[in-house]
Design an enzyme around this catalytic site. Sequence first.
Site, PDB file in Angstrom:
ATOM      1  CE  LYS A 161       8.366   2.752   2.658  1.00 35.75           C
ATOM      2  NZ  LYS A 161       7.315   3.738   2.962  1.00 35.75           N
ATOM      3  N   GLY A 210      -1.911   3.086   4.750  1.00 34.72           N
ATOM      4  CA  GLY A 210      -1.164   3.975   5.622  1.00 34.72           C
ATOM      5  C   GLY A 210       0.081   3.393   6.250  1.00 34.72           C
ATOM      6  CB  THR A 211       2.080   0.298   5.719  1.00 36.26           C
ATOM      7  OG1 THR A 211       2.066   0.432   4.288  1.00 36.26           O
ATOM      8  CG2 THR A 211       1.068  -0.746   6.140  1.00 36.26           C
ATOM      9  N   GLY A 212       3.127   3.225   5.064  1.00 38.49           N
ATOM     10  CA  GLY A 212       4.277   4.106   4.862  1.00 38.49           C
ATOM     11  C   GLY A 212       4.238   5.320   5.770  1.00 38.49           C
ATOM     12  CB  CYS A 213       1.468   7.589   6.733  1.00 41.28           C
ATOM     13  SG  CYS A 213       0.883   8.044   5.092  1.00 41.28           S
ATOM     14  CB  THR A 259      -1.356  -2.776   4.022  1.00 40.43           C
ATOM     15  OG1 THR A 259      -1.848  -2.742   2.656  1.00 40.43           O
ATOM     16  CG2 THR A 259      -1.181  -4.223   4.448  1.00 40.43           C
TER      17      THR A 259
END
Length: 298
Positions: free
Chosen positions: A173, A206-209, A204
């Site tokens: 990412k 929690g974007t990865g979750c 932002t």
Amino acid sequence: MKTVLTIAGSDPCGGAGIQADIKTMTVNGVYAMSVVTALTVQNTTGVHGILEVPAEFVKAQMDDVFTDIRPDAVKIGMLPSEAVIKAVAEKLREYQAGPVVLDPVLASTGGIRLTEAAAVRTLQEELFPLAALITPNLPETEALTGRKIVSRREMEQAAGLLSERWRCAVLCKGGHRVSDADDLLYADGEARWIAGKRIDNPNTHGTGCTLSSAIAGNLAKGDGLYEAVGKAKDYLNRVLSARLALGKGIGPMAHAYPFVGGSVPPGSRETEAALPPIPCHRADIGCVKSNEAADEKG
């Protein structure tokens, strides 16, 4: 209805962890289940405490899920210790679970370590080979490869190294890049860039979750890998574009954006008409360029 299991830590403010996973999966049309690996004390200003769930209790949770409502896909997030990592790997092998989307959560958005340093190698050896896809961000990719990444070529080399070493696809990412927000999907020896739209939103958390949960949901519904990633990235763009502003720090996103201002299901024409068009950069899967183009196609 397709089902997805998230194996991750809890975020009491709901922006990340299992709370974000469940919201994301639900909005994207799959039934969400959860196995909790850690309780955290955190809010939008940072992580202030972690209580690890015992490995045997993690295994017991997985047993009860798999022997009753078998998931069509699995998403893995925070695994705080070597013992928990080995417990999860044991049960995934026992139940031959898959496809597995693994988000290697090594640290919080604020930089707090969430996985023991000594456990990172165990994470790679035990779980990477079981994953259909891993989704590290740039700092995590650097930590996993021991390489400094600045250029797009270096991203490709690092993703290829991880993919070939552990026999899994890699979504590197690019949200931490200054020049763009492009992501790199490396699978089956091929690197594909997915153009990203940098959205002016400081919230932002929690974007990865969110991205990995959306990918898992799409895989559960039968999408191919490239299509699953493309749809998930479009969903993430939309929840960021809603610009929810909550908390005193790095705030959460509006996971349920389709229902704001009216109860319409995600993906309906009413929802699409109410949202600003977001460019689709997935020409390889025949994505349309805007909502208007979608109407033309019928």
